[in-house]
Scaffold this motif. Structure first.
Motif, mmCIF file in Angstrom:
data_model
loop_
_atom_site.group_PDB
_atom_site.id
_atom_site.type_symbol
_atom_site.label_atom_id
_atom_site.label_comp_id
_atom_site.label_asym_id
_atom_site.label_seq_id
_atom_site.Cartn_x
_atom_site.Cartn_y
_atom_site.Cartn_z
ATOM 1 N N SER A 130 -7.249 -5.400 -4.036
ATOM 2 C CA SER A 130 -8.356 -4.539 -3.594
ATOM 3 C C SER A 130 -7.991 -3.070 -3.811
ATOM 4 O O SER A 130 -7.804 -2.312 -2.863
ATOM 5 N N GLY A 166 -18.122 0.053 1.841
ATOM 6 C CA GLY A 166 -17.087 -0.382 2.769
ATOM 7 C C GLY A 166 -17.497 -1.646 3.512
ATOM 8 O O GLY A 166 -16.692 -2.550 3.703
ATOM 9 N N TYR A 225 -4.362 5.536 6.002
ATOM 10 C CA TYR A 225 -5.554 5.346 5.167
ATOM 11 C C TYR A 225 -6.654 6.247 5.712
ATOM 12 O O TYR A 225 -6.958 6.194 6.912
ATOM 13 N N ARG A 238 -19.029 3.865 -6.278
ATOM 14 C CA ARG A 238 -18.806 3.512 -4.869
ATOM 15 C C ARG A 238 -19.717 4.349 -3.985
ATOM 16 O O ARG A 238 -19.875 5.536 -4.183
ATOM 17 N N GLU A 241 0.859 -1.188 0.000
ATOM 18 C CA GLU A 241 0.000 0.000 0.000
ATOM 19 C C GLU A 241 0.902 1.247 0.000
ATOM 20 O O GLU A 241 1.786 1.346 0.844
HETATM 21 C C1 LIG Z 1 -17.996 9.976 0.503
HETATM 22 C C2 LIG Z 1 -18.057 8.497 0.696
HETATM 23 C C3 LIG Z 1 -18.768 7.973 1.761
HETATM 24 C C4 LIG Z 1 -18.818 6.599 1.958
HETATM 25 N N1 LIG Z 1 -19.551 6.129 3.001
HETATM 26 C C5 LIG Z 1 -19.667 4.796 3.194
HETATM 27 C C6 LIG Z 1 -20.431 4.287 4.271
HETATM 28 O O1 LIG Z 1 -21.022 5.040 5.053
HETATM 29 N N2 LIG Z 1 -20.503 2.949 4.429
HETATM 30 C C7 LIG Z 1 -19.868 2.089 3.604
HETATM 31 O O2 LIG Z 1 -19.977 0.888 3.811
HETATM 32 N N3 LIG Z 1 -19.124 2.544 2.558
HETATM 33 C C8 LIG Z 1 -19.003 3.874 2.344
HETATM 34 N N4 LIG Z 1 -18.242 4.342 1.291
HETATM 35 C C9 LIG Z 1 -17.637 3.379 0.331
HETATM 36 C C10 LIG Z 1 -16.289 2.818 0.778
HETATM 37 O O3 LIG Z 1 -15.391 3.853 1.065
HETATM 38 C C11 LIG Z 1 -15.696 1.942 -0.330
HETATM 39 O O4 LIG Z 1 -16.676 1.103 -0.858
HETATM 40 C C12 LIG Z 1 -14.540 1.080 0.214
HETATM 41 O O5 LIG Z 1 -13.507 1.904 0.661
HETATM 42 C C13 LIG Z 1 -14.043 0.095 -0.826
HETATM 43 O O6 LIG Z 1 -12.917 -0.584 -0.368
HETATM 44 P P1 LIG Z 1 -11.755 -1.040 -1.390
HETATM 45 O O7 LIG Z 1 -10.814 -1.858 -0.604
HETATM 46 O O8 LIG Z 1 -12.366 -1.580 -2.604
HETATM 47 O O9 LIG Z 1 -11.072 0.327 -1.839
HETATM 48 P P2 LIG Z 1 -10.316 1.438 -0.969
HETATM 49 O O10 LIG Z 1 -10.805 1.438 0.422
HETATM 50 O O11 LIG Z 1 -10.364 2.685 -1.743
HETATM 51 O O12 LIG Z 1 -8.821 0.925 -0.921
HETATM 52 C C14 LIG Z 1 -8.000 0.861 -2.048
HETATM 53 C C15 LIG Z 1 -6.546 0.947 -1.582
HETATM 54 O O13 LIG Z 1 -5.704 0.420 -2.576
HETATM 55 C C16 LIG Z 1 -4.570 1.236 -2.701
HETATM 56 N N5 LIG Z 1 -4.066 1.025 -4.059
HETATM 57 C C17 LIG Z 1 -4.672 1.333 -5.227
HETATM 58 N N6 LIG Z 1 -3.895 0.950 -6.267
HETATM 59 C C18 LIG Z 1 -2.789 0.377 -5.738
HETATM 60 C C19 LIG Z 1 -1.618 -0.194 -6.310
HETATM 61 N N7 LIG Z 1 -1.451 -0.261 -7.626
HETATM 62 N N8 LIG Z 1 -0.668 -0.678 -5.468
HETATM 63 C C20 LIG Z 1 -0.848 -0.621 -4.116
HETATM 64 N N9 LIG Z 1 -1.931 -0.070 -3.535
HETATM 65 C C21 LIG Z 1 -2.884 0.417 -4.342
HETATM 66 C C22 LIG Z 1 -5.067 2.631 -2.416
HETATM 67 O O14 LIG Z 1 -4.026 3.494 -2.000
HETATM 68 C C23 LIG Z 1 -6.107 2.375 -1.326
HETATM 69 O O15 LIG Z 1 -5.541 2.471 -0.032
HETATM 70 C C24 LIG Z 1 -18.150 5.721 1.073
HETATM 71 C C25 LIG Z 1 -17.423 6.253 0.005
HETATM 72 C C26 LIG Z 1 -17.380 7.617 -0.202
HETATM 73 C C27 LIG Z 1 -16.597 8.151 -1.328
#
Ligand SMILES: Cc1cc2nc3c(=O)[nH]c(=O)nc-3n(C[C@H](O)[C@H](O)[C@H](O)COP(=O)(O)OP(=O)(O)OC[C@H]3O[C@@H](n4cnc5c(N)ncnc54)[C@H](O)[C@@H]3O)c2cc1C
Lengths: 436, 205
Positions: free
Chosen positions: A136, A342, A71, A193, A66
């Motif tokens: 992810s 999330g 984060y 998202r 990461e």
């Molecule tokens: C304004 C807002 C409000 C939200 N509120 C809610 C809520 O109330 N409840 C809820 O359940 N969800 C909520 N969400 C949604 C939630 O934030 C996402 O669905 C969740 O974070 C998805 O998780 P993820 O692991 O797919 O991605 P992320 O949490 O975005 O994690 C991706 C990670 O991968 C890393 N990464 C990317 N590419 C690479 C690479 N090539 N090499 C290494 N690392 C990399 C990034 O730096 C990041 O840390 C909200 C979203 C937003 C925008």
């Protein structure tokens, strides 16, 4: 890892896999089958997967890659930072907790995943082998959906759809805005998202205005005809912020786009002039918030894991249907039936971690269970939610909702207030479940 | 435990006559069943904390509660006999077998007493009331759950407060004996007496 252990675990998993071969088809007898799992992305999905792999089997060597040391959660960023002004630290989480669980955390950016040689390459120049890889990476933006607004322009106009500096910038701009100004928001088209996210943000900005800048407006130009928790948001907006559907009175004004029309779809953004041109006309704002259409994070495309905008997966395990031994979870996955949230990413990560642990032990993937919940806070003492319990359809084609639903529209004040308290609890508990 | 049986009968009866029809397995699409207790329990962690240990400020800890209490509550949420903001929507997703597995899993975890604020000036009075009216079934100051009562000491106050409000309004059923004690305490000390109880329970950390 020593060669001795490698060989022993190879023999063990080979034996078990052979026994189970009839059930799971061709078992994985990857050369030197060890127990190295690399997790790409330390966000909601990735960090959960890393921790739960260690919980499932401490002998698995788990490496998390990461780029960022902290984060920042998107969840509650609307409430704590954008509306509440609590500062960015209120949504920040580090990786010490994961390290304590024995996860090796590498701060680097993954540039390539070679499914054939099972090697990961990074921006920092490292090459890392894996036996199983969990990806992810979250989302990336389809900048072509917002002509005139691109990555460079996001330095002055926030999307704030990846939390951190973007979130802080949006709050700062709102603080600097004069009373009587307009917050102009352009939410994205489906799928994206956090479907209720833009509408919670509208409420939170209105809450800030109501308290500090009561002559100001929130104007939403939406390319959709309706949105998540539609009724509950409209009810909350009108109770708290004088919203009237189809009218420009009230602090929040929402303009949707009926099916077949292009009324509020973005045609062009004028970054310097702070205006958005749509199929209907042009609107100017004092603080803009543009959230482009979305697709899987960059690395998913680079690794050839996508079909269309997202990554197809086996919904029982989250293993890619394109590349063996690579699992995709969270927003980037095409998790048919589950929203991009999330809570869902956390739930998917646990299913994937259990499947990976089983696969490394030469066992069949366990029966999965999934839950999603999403709380929204529209103002002080005003919370509501959507929740669902899911099972995998027997034919594996879909994650099927078996119960759930919304806070009822006639919920009492007491219930709305309790749901706000429970929303804060949710934040505490899920972030601790992920990073603690 | 006579009152316990009464509670259980009450809840089961409610379930049988409940109008909410999820358990109509016939119309439901066929889904893969048989998830382990651990797999099921891991989906609760987002709200209740890892292994049911909640960091608050409202959602109750469920790790370390009694097995029978968890089963009763899940069934009561499912039927609607026990009022809830969200558990009703969630509990409907689990059949009796799964509820049993969840109860086995969470009752096998450690209860983590909540680290929360409380009004220290009210603790002594709360303790006195507890000993007089509640200790009989909620032994050891509300720590003991051997009578399948749910946990009072160290549970998150906003939740215990809601439970008491639901009992007092009649929205949540309680045993005849507990009802008598609650009414007596309220008649004597009013809402203030419950505030004092809350301080006493929260003080046990
Ligand atoms: C304004 C807002 C409000 C939200 N509120 C809610 C809520 O109330 N409840 C809820 O359940 N969800 C909520 N969400 C949604 C939630 O934030 C996402 O669905 C969740 O974070 C998805 O998780 P993820 O692991 O797919 O991605 P992320 O949490 O975005 O994690 C991706 C990670 O991968 C890393 N990464 C990317 N590419 C690479 C690479 N090539 N090499 C290494 N690392 C990399 C990034 O730096 C990041 O840390 C909200 C979203 C937003 C925008």
């Amino acid at each position: 890892m020593s060669k001795k252990i490698d060989r022993r675990s190879f023999i063990r998993s080979a034996g078990a896999a052979t026994a189970a071969a009839g059930v799971i088809g061709m078992p994985s007898l990857a050369l030197g089958a060890g127990k190295k799992v690399v997790v790409v992305g330390g966000g909601t999905g990735g960090a959960t997967a890393a921790k739960y792999l260690k919980r499932a089997d401490p002998s698995i060597e788990v490496t998390l890659i990461e780029p960022n040391k902290t984060y920042y959660t998107c969840y509650l960023s609307n409430v704590y930072v954008i509306g509440g002004g609590k500062g960015i630290d209120s949504i920040g989480h580090g990786y010490d907790g994961l390290k304590k669980h024995g996860v090796k955390v590498v701060h680097d950016y993954v540039t390539g995943i070679d499914a054939k040689t099972k090697k990961i390459t990074t921006k920092g120049g490292a090459t890392i082998d894996y036996d199983r890889c969990i990806v992810s990476p979250g989302i990336d933006f389809k900048w072509e959906s917002t002509p005139g607004y691109d990555e460079a322009a996001s330095g002055t106009i926030a999307h704030a759809w990846k939390a951190g500096a973007q979130t802080a910038m949006l709050r700062k701009q709102l603080e600097e805005m004069k009373d009587g100004g307009t917050f102009l928001m352009a939410p994205p088209p489906n799928p994206f998202r956090c479907p209720p996210g833009p509408y919670e943000r509208a409420a939170q900005v209105a809450g800030y205005f109501k308290k500090h800048k009561p002559k100001s407006k929130v104007l939403i130009l939406d390319p959709k005809g309706k949105f998540s928790k539609f009724g509950l948001f409209k009810q909350a907006w009108s109770k708290l912020y004088g919203f009237k559907e189809g009218s420009d009175d009230g602090m929040i004004v929402w303009r949707g786009t009926p099916k077949g029309s292009d009324d509020n779809k973005i045609v062009k953004v004028d970054v310097a002039g702070k205006s958005i041109e749509t199929g209907f006309g042009s609107e100017k704002g004092d603080v803009l918030n543009i959230i482009p259409a979305q697709k899987a994070g960059k690395i998913a495309f680079a690794a050839g894991l996508t079909k269309g905008d997202w990554c197809p997966v086996n919904l029982r395990t989250f293993e890619s249907t394109i590349h063996k031994d690579i699992y995709v979870i969270g927003d980037a996955a095409a998790a048919k039936g589950l929203p991009k949230s999330g809570y869902a990413a956390n739930s998917e990560a646990k299913v994937a971690a259990a499947a990976v642990a089983a696969s490394l032990a030469g066992k069949d993937a366990p029966v999965p269970a999934y839950v999603n919940t999403c709380y929204s806070i529209a103002g002080p003492g005003y919370g509501f939610s959507v929740a669902a319990v899911y099972r995998l359809k027997e034919d594996g084609s879909k994650v099927q909702k078996v119960s759930g639903g919304l806070t009822p529209s006639n919920a009492s004040k007491g219930v709305l207030a309790s749901e706000e308290t429970y929303a804060h609890s949710w934040y505490k508990n899920i972030t601790n479940d992920i990073f603690g | 435990m006579v009152m316990k049986t009464i509670t259980r009968v009450l809840l089961v009866a409610g379930l049988a006559f409940g109008t909410t029809g999820i358990a109509n397995a016939k119309d439901a699409p066929k889904t893969l069943m048989g998830a382990s207790g651990q797999a099921l329990a891991d989906t609760c962690a987002g709200c209740h904390g890892t292994d049911g240990s909640s960091g608050g400020p409202g959602t109750p800890s469920i790790g370390g509660l009694s097995k029978a209490y968890i089963v009763d509550l899940m069934k009561g949420f499912k039927s609607g006999d026990i009022p809830s903001t969200i558990m009703g929507r969630i509990a409907k997703g689990y059949n009796a077998d799964e509820i049993g597995k969840l109860a086995v899993f969470f009752s096998g975890q450690k209860f983590a007493a909540a680290k929360q604020k409380f009004d220290a000036t009210k603790v002594a009075a709360g303790k006195k009331s507890h000993e007089k009216y509640c200790e009989k079934c909620h032994a050891d100051g509300g720590v003991n759950i051997e009578d399948d009562t749910g946990r009072l000491a160290g549970q998150w106050s906003p939740y215990v407060k809601e439970s008491i409000a639901a009992f007092m309004s009649g929205a949540r059923p309680m045993t005849r004996k507990m009802k008598k004690r609650m009414k007596k305490l309220h008649a004597k000390g009013g809402d203030a007496a419950f505030e004092e109880l809350m301080a006493y329970y929260a003080s046990q950390q």
